[in-house]
Design an enzyme around this catalytic site. Structure first.
Site, PDB file in Angstrom:
ATOM      1  N   GLU A 440     -21.038  54.190 112.918  1.00  0.00           N
ATOM      2  CA  GLU A 440     -20.877  55.645 112.818  1.00  0.00           C
ATOM      3  C   GLU A 440     -21.798  56.239 111.746  1.00  0.00           C
ATOM      4  O   GLU A 440     -21.472  57.253 111.127  1.00  0.00           O
ATOM      5  CB  GLU A 440     -19.413  56.015 112.522  1.00  0.00           C
ATOM      6  CG  GLU A 440     -18.415  55.503 113.519  1.00  0.00           C
ATOM      7  CD  GLU A 440     -18.697  55.966 114.940  1.00  0.00           C
ATOM      8  OE1 GLU A 440     -19.429  56.971 115.100  1.00  0.00           O
ATOM      9  OE2 GLU A 440     -18.190  55.352 115.880  1.00  0.00           O
ATOM     10  N   GLY A 441     -22.941  55.636 111.568  1.00  0.00           N
ATOM     11  CA  GLY A 441     -23.893  56.084 110.558  1.00  0.00           C
ATOM     12  C   GLY A 441     -23.684  55.290 109.286  1.00  0.00           C
ATOM     13  O   GLY A 441     -22.622  55.357 108.668  1.00  0.00           O
TER      14      GLY A 441
END
Length: 596
Positions: A440-441
């Protein structure tokens, strides 16, 4: 030994006591969710986590997922556990009642997520990703798609994924190649390959609904040419049941460091029928709705693992006898004292405890803002909640997962050699926790988002949603007779944060690399100040409850002690972060690439 008992008392504290003055409560739409009702819900969630999911955590890790003839099988017991979870309504906890959800506050949902993640992080991904997918569909899809997919996804009959990454590109989604060709009936045919797709294929649900980023033939280059599509594994028949296969196949499942009971898949799309979600070439906007929801949830994953690691370490520290206390024998009838008597073991346990309680406090604050953003009828409150969420989302994701990873490794250290071998179960926490800092980054990307986008946005408006309550609290309490030293520590750390903000803003305008070099330290600094603020508030509340003769005095005394440990031993990191930020980029960027 993997030990977990849901920290319901602390959850009730952050839900009902700590943030009562934040301006995000008293929402009429959520007035039916009284403390008694939410307490009962959390108690039932605790039973599910402790009695159903925890027993599958280690066995699921040892067995892992398997791919057989294009079908992924989850470990033994997962299907039965998921069916029970779905039938109990846990998949639909915070979803909109319009689609069959229960409409609970996010503040309750996030605490439930924490319990699930503590008990079985791999399991949590299956319903967790579905909830994120429904958020994107609800916000951007056509009414027809909503009617066709949301009820079954909200109920948990069907699950969801997000398909972003491709073999040649990770965070830089502007490079993706998956194609979406328009058809005469308004649908699209997608062709391409995606990797690292959590819950991309499994045997838990009847159908899997993929949200896929792809390019139309006329798409402009880069991220401005990305569109989002809904692509089901099976095309629904007229009666809504799964029908023909839709050209989605599993190339492989990843053999991972951790999360082995969560199927992480390489997926191929071959003329797979899909439908546009949102506007053409605006797929990133819709996908970020899901990603931002997931980023807060990933932060909760870090907290969940950190809590399980802490409790397992406490159990071992009380059970394992080795050496004698430096202040005198504590276990005269035994050959040695339990290792919890030793200062360095206490240091590790208190560090884990403080980080967990501080993260839970911040998480509850952000969750209350999520509820206010959705349900408040006051435009000013809604706007302030939106600003606060925007600012704190990267902090929650990166800080909580950093600290959860640290707690997992501290648990291994408490166990010593027994922690390093699989039989203890705590080495699984270290492996499982590691991915949360990446997906998610990555946490470095979160820090860049914080200093590059959130900090300067609207002339610093997002920062005011956090700075103003902290400044007001310090001003109101810095002369406190009992906790003046604590408030003074918070004031100094807050001052370092303000100075760092100015330094980054000034240098970053001239040289973007200066801001980027400071980003990770700045994110940790704002997280430490947020923890200090919540711990100081908690200490004041606890003092008041003790003065009133609260029945659970032990809880409030422990809260004050943990707050003091945080201010004495952990908040001083703020000074180091400030000095690192002030030093600038020079020593970081000076070495030529060839010299590495």
């Amino acid at each position: 030994m993997q030990v977990y008992e849901a920290p319901l008392r602390d959850m009730a504290f952050v839900l009902n006591e700590l943030h009562a003055d934040d301006g995000f409560g008293d929402l009429e739409a959520l007035s039916e969710f009284t403390p008694d009702l939410t307490g009962a819900i959390l108690e039932e969630a605790a039973k599910v986590a402790q009695e159903v999911l925890l027993p599958l955590n280690r066995s699921g890790d040892m067995e892992g997922c398997t791919l057989e003839n294009g079908v992924v099988r989850t470990p033994k017991g997962f299907k039965e556990a998921y069916d029970m979870f779905r039938e109990g309504g846990w998949c639909a906890l915070a979803s909109d009642p319009e689609w069959g959800g229960q409409g609970l506050p996010e503040a309750v949902n996030k605490l439930t997520e924490e319990m699930i993640c503590s008990a079985n992080l791999s399991f949590s991904l299956y319903p967790g990703l579905t909830h994120g997918a429904t958020t994107a569909i609800e916000g951007y899809a056509s009414d027809e798609l909503k009617q066709a997919y949301l009820p079954k996804m909200v109920s948990g009959e069907w699950s969801g994924t997000m398909c972003l990454t491709e073999p040649h590109c990770g965070t830089d989604l502007g490079m993706l190649r998956t194609k979406a060709v328009p058809q005469d009936d308004g649908s699209y045919k997608l062709t391409g390959a995606k990797i690292f797709i959590s819950a991309g294929e499994h045997d838990l649900t009847q159908n899997i609904v993929h949200l896929v980023l792809a390019r139309m033939p006329d798409a402009p280059p880069g991220v401005k040419g990305i569109s989002l599509f809904l692509v089901p594994k099976y095309l629904p028949k007229d009666d809504g049941t799964p029908g023909a296969a839709n050209g989605v196949s599993v190339q492989a499942i990843e053999h991972k460091m951790g999360l082995k009971a969560s199927a992480t898949c390489q997926l191929n799309f071959e003329d797979s029928v899909g439908w546009l979600v949102g506007k053409p070439h605006k797929g990133m906007e819709a996908m970020f709705t899901m990603m931002n929801t997931e980023r807060v949830s990933v932060g909760i994953q870090g907290l969940g693992v950190g809590e399980a690691a802490y409790q397992s370490a406490v159990w071992y520290a009380k059970d394992r006898v080795q050496g004698r206390s430096l202040s005198g024998v504590k276990n005269p009838d035994g050959p040695a004292d339990p290792i919890i008597v030793h200062p360095d073991v206490r240091r590790m346990l208190m560090t884990m405890r403080a980080y967990n309680e501080g993260s839970r406090a911040i998480g509850a604050w952000v969750a209350r803002a999520l509820d206010a953003e959705r349900h408040s009828t006051d435009p000013e409150v809604k706007a302030r909640a939106q600003d606060f969420i925007a600012l704190m989302t990267p902090v929650v994701k990166a800080l909580f997962t950093d600290l959860g990873h640290e707690a997992a490794h501290l648990a291994v250290q408490v166990y010593g050699g027994h922690g390093y071998i699989a039989e203890s179960g705590v080495e699984q926490f270290a492996r499982d926790a590691r991915i949360a800092m990446i997906y998610e980054g990555t946490n470095g990307i979160q820090a860049l988002d914080l200093v590059g986008r959130k900090m300067p946005a609207h002339m610093g408006r997002y920062l005011r949603s956090f700075f103003h309550p902290v400044a007001a609290f310090v001003e109101a309490n810095k002369e406190d007779a009992d906790f003046g030293k604590m408030i003074e520590g918070l004031e100094k750390a807050f001052g370092a944060l303000q100075l760092s903000t100015g330094t980054i803003a000034q240098k970053g305008m001239k040289d973007p690399e200066e801001a980027a070099a400071a980003a990770t330290d700045y994110l940790r600094l704002i997280g430490l100040v947020a923890m200090g603020y919540t711990f100081a508030k908690a200490a004041l509340i606890a003092r008041g409850k003790l003065a009133e003769g609260a029945e659970d005095a032990a809880f409030y005394k422990a809260k004050i002690t943990t707050a003091r440990f945080f201010f004495d031993r952990l908040l001083p990191q703020a000074t180091a972060a400030f000095l690192a930020i002030k030093s600038g980029k020079a020593s970081m960027m000076e070495l030529e690439a060839d010299a590495f």
